[in-house]
Design a protein around this motif. Structure first.
Motif, PDB file in Angstrom:
ATOM      1  N   SER A 615      -0.287  43.798  -8.750  1.00  0.00           N
ATOM      2  CA  SER A 615       0.030  43.708 -10.177  1.00  0.00           C
ATOM      3  C   SER A 615      -0.342  45.004 -10.885  1.00  0.00           C
ATOM      4  O   SER A 615      -1.459  45.497 -10.773  1.00  0.00           O
ATOM      5  N   THR A 639      -3.331  40.692  -8.673  1.00  0.00           N
ATOM      6  CA  THR A 639      -2.608  39.730  -7.835  1.00  0.00           C
ATOM      7  C   THR A 639      -1.798  40.500  -6.814  1.00  0.00           C
ATOM      8  O   THR A 639      -1.021  41.407  -7.159  1.00  0.00           O
ATOM      9  N   THR A 654       0.573  34.471  -2.079  1.00  0.00           N
ATOM     10  CA  THR A 654      -0.152  35.459  -2.906  1.00  0.00           C
ATOM     11  C   THR A 654      -1.646  35.397  -2.645  1.00  0.00           C
ATOM     12  O   THR A 654      -2.175  34.387  -2.183  1.00  0.00           O
ATOM     13  N   THR A 656      -5.646  37.155  -4.290  1.00  0.00           N
ATOM     14  CA  THR A 656      -6.337  37.731  -5.449  1.00  0.00           C
ATOM     15  C   THR A 656      -7.315  38.811  -4.993  1.00  0.00           C
ATOM     16  O   THR A 656      -8.193  38.538  -4.157  1.00  0.00           O
TER      17      THR A 656
END
Length: 730
Positions: A615, A639, A654, A656
């Protein structure tokens, strides 16, 4: 008994009357004596107070202080004479002998010699005649004798100032110069005085060109080729007689009229002067107002050289002070404790004081070099300049000055910076003089001990009265120098997103350990200006950041106005006598990290072509080595998504990534321990494994139909068995 008593009483009364009569007679005698011999006026005691003293720095015409390129100031110590006259207690006769030869028309400053003589003689006579009181107008009298080739006028004694001024103002200049004739006339007048002291004031502007006396004997003169003229031996080149242009009257003077080649004119005058000084007068004063170079060799009680109208006035003022009851100063001793090593230094080796110069400024403001001044001295053991004028009497309105060079010390600059920053100065001689502390000065001497000692005394008709002495001491002023204020502006620069703290501290210190200060910068401006010392020696200042905020690193220092100290980028020298402005900018760079993903299959093989996105940092595909790197990541939460997988592998979804400000990171909540540094950048690395999808049969085999049928049959059989069991149960 009564008779006897009366007899005694009458006898006593007779004795009393005799005593009273005698007393009355004595009183009458005293009164008559007083009328016949008036009591001379006594001097009224005068206290001059302290002389005017000063200690100051020499200034330019615009009022600024004189300072050379090396920062040396001229410090001046001075004392100004003051005298005052009062009524004399013994009668004084003053003869003014004034030259009215043709050269007295010559220019003399802004006027002529004759005009200046008139003005000064009138002023002197006024002061002398002011000694007369209402009770006795004969305490002082004056007389004017004028001369050129011979005596021109011999005026009567007078105590009237207007009469005397009229005589003086009528003087005109013409003819030669005959000192002998003038002094002989003064001698004649002086020897006729028996009831007071006689003073002769002789004023001339040129060498004597005539005389009255032959000087040489006839026998001596026969050695020369000479002739007699009317029975008088005449030196060849000397005109035997002087003919008055007005009446062609023979005066019988010797001389060439424009020179004194054998010195005979001077010799003739000096014979008379010797007699006067040896006792015929109380004092003979001579004043040269022009080119009379030999006058200082003429016998006299005191000689004055007056090359200007002001000097003539000063000379006559000094003479008048000696004639009357005069109060003045002597025994003047200046002591000045220069703060050597504290705020000022001398310019001699070791900071001592030398190179003294001396000057005299007359009452008219004309300043001349004082070539034969008493010498000042400097004592390094007590750091003091002393100037002893000895027995010299200070003349009224005359200022006596000694000058020497000093410069500000490095300590003066150091203390100035300390005070400006609200710290404590080392020296008590550097102080704030304004209420807001903006003006800081360095005093050139301590607050006490800098004095001028003196003795006030009185002279009566030029004779010092021993019981009149009174000693005193007066303090010298405490002059100040404004110390130039230098500044150092500290600035914090952030290279990154935002700032790493609300405030931070920078530490400033010099290499000598004199100056040390912690400076707090806050987020409103991230800049602050402090005061530092430049000065003649200067300092090397070092700026350091006490602690670097987490997530940031020191990127570097930028110096302005400082001379870098070697290879140290955070150190520089500040030096100079004038105000300096310098600056240091400290830049912190925000730490950025790299994040690496190693893409591999369940069998551990590196997978290329997998596409990941972080991200805020875009998408990238893994290379042949299975790695993909995302750089320039600031601390924060990201992310991470796998957007595309290689063929035959599952798509895991996904994740983190959290990068903390303390330089650690987690991957889906688990700390990443695989870290390293690549080209100075710390990176975090994680491995993403894709499971391989099961492989399908190849085309041309039995296919899946048999397996499908068997499976279906098994499902049906299982279902039928379950139904039968339930039916039995019912």
């Amino acid at each position: 008994m009564k008779k006897s008593r009366l007899t005694v009483m009458h006898s006593s009364n007779r004795h009393l009357r005799v005593i009273l009569a005698a007393a009355a007679f004595a009183l009458m005698v005293l009164m008559v004596g007083a009328l016949l011999h008036p009591v001379l006026a006594q001097a009224e005691a005068i206290d001059l107070g302290a002389p005017l003293v000063d200690k100051a720095f020499a200034k330019n015409q615009d009022g600024s202080l004189q300072v050379d390129e090396e920062g040396n100031y001229t410090l001046q110590l001075s004392v100004t004479g003051k005298s005052q006259s009062t009524s004399t207690s013994s009668k004084a006769y003053v003869i003014f002998v004034a030259d009215v030869s043709g050269s007295m028309k010559n220019r003399y400053g802004d006027t002529t010699r004759l005009a200046a003589a008139k003005s000064s003689i009138n002023a002197a006579a006024q002061t002398i005649l002011n000694q007369n009181s209402a009770a006795d107008q004969t305490l002082a009298e004056v007389k004017l004798i004028t001369f050129s080739t011979r005596v021109v006028n011999n005026y009567d004694w007078t105590n009237g100032i207007n009469t005397f001024k009229s005589q003086v103002n009528s003087m005109t200049a013409e003819g030669g110069t005959n000192w002998e004739a003038a002094l002989l006339q003064a001698e004649t007048e002086a020897t006729s005085i028996t009831d007071g002291a006689v003073y002769v004031i002789f004023v001339s502007d040129g060498e004597p060109t005539y005389r009255l006396s032959q000087i040489y004997s006839d026998e001596d003169y026969e050695k020369y080729t000479a002739t007699r003229w009317n029975g008088v031996w005449v030196y060849p080149n000397e005109g035997p007689l002087y003919y008055d242009d007005k009446n062609n009257d023979v005066t019988g003077v010797y001389g060439e009229g424009d020179a004194d080649p054998k010195g005979w004119n001077f010799a003739a005058a000096n014979i008379v002067a010797d007699r006067l000084v040896d006792g015929e007068v109380h004092a003979l004063y001579t004043i040269n107002v022009g080119d009379a170079e030999s006058m200082d060799s003429l016998a006299a009680s005191r000689h004055f050289e007056a090359s200007s109208p002001t000097e003539l006035q000063s000379a006559l003022s000094a003479i008048v002070s000696e004639i009357t009851y005069a109060y003045s100063y002597k025994n003047v001793l200046m002591t000045d404790y220069v703060t050597i090593g504290d705020t000022v230094l001398g310019v001699a080796d070791g900071g001592g004081v030398s190179g003294f110069t001396y000057a005299i400024t007359d009452a008219g403001g004309n300043t001349t070099t004082w070539a034969d001044a008493p010498e000042a001295s400097y004592d390094p053991s007590i750091k003091a300049v002393t100037w002893d004028l000895g027995k010299m009497v200070l003349q009224n309105g005359t200022t006596y000055t000694v000058s020497f060079k000093v410069r500000l010390t490095q300590q003066a600059f150091d203390d100035e910076a300390k005070l400006a920053n609200g710290q404590t100065a080392i020296s008590s001689n550097v102080v704030k003089v304004s209420s807001d502390g903006s003006d800081i000065v360095a005093y050139t001497n301590p607050s006490a001990g800098n004095t001028v000692a003196y003795t006030q005394f009185m002279t009566e008709n030029g004779v010092e009265q021993p019981d009149s002495e009174k000693d005193g001491v007066v303090d010298l002023p405490r002059p100040e120098l404004t110390v130039s204020t230098s500044t150092l502006t500290l600035t914090k620069s952030w290279n990154g997103s935002g700032t790493g703290a609300d405030s931070l501290t920078l530490h400033v210190e010099d290499s000598a350990g004199v100056f040390s200060q912690d400076v707090v910068l806050v987020g409103s401006s991230w800049t602050k200006t402090i005061y530092v010392a430049a000065g003649p020696e200067g300092h090397s200042y070092t700026v350091t950041e006490s602690s670097v905020p987490a997530g940031w690193v020191l990127e570097g220092y930028a110096l302005t106005g400082l001379v870098p100290s070697g290879s140290d980028t955070n150190s520089g020298t500040l030096k100079g006598l004038n105000a300096q402005s310098a600056g240091v900018t400290v830049t912190n760079k925000q730490i950025k990290y790299a994040f690496r993903i190693l893409k591999q299959g369940s069998d551990g093989a590196a997978l290329s072509g997998a596409t990941f996105s972080v991200s805020g940092s875009g998408s990238q595909a893994t290379g042949e080595d299975g790695l993909v790197t995302f750089g320039q990541l600031l601390p924060g939460t990201y992310t991470v998504a796998e957007e595309k997988v290689p063929s035959g592998y599952t798509l895991p979804g996904t994740h983190t990534l959290v990068i903390s400000i303390d330089g650690t990171a987690t991957w889906d909540g688990i700390e990443i321990t695989n870290t390293g540094v690549d080209q100075g950048v710390k990176y975090f690395q994680t491995t993403v494994t894709n499971e391989k999808i099961a492989e399908l049969p190849k085309t041309g085999g039995i296919g899946i139909a048999p397996f499908t049928v068997v499976g279906a049959a098994l499902v049906i059989a299982g279902g039928l068995a379950l139904l039968k069991r339930e039916e039995k149960g019912h």
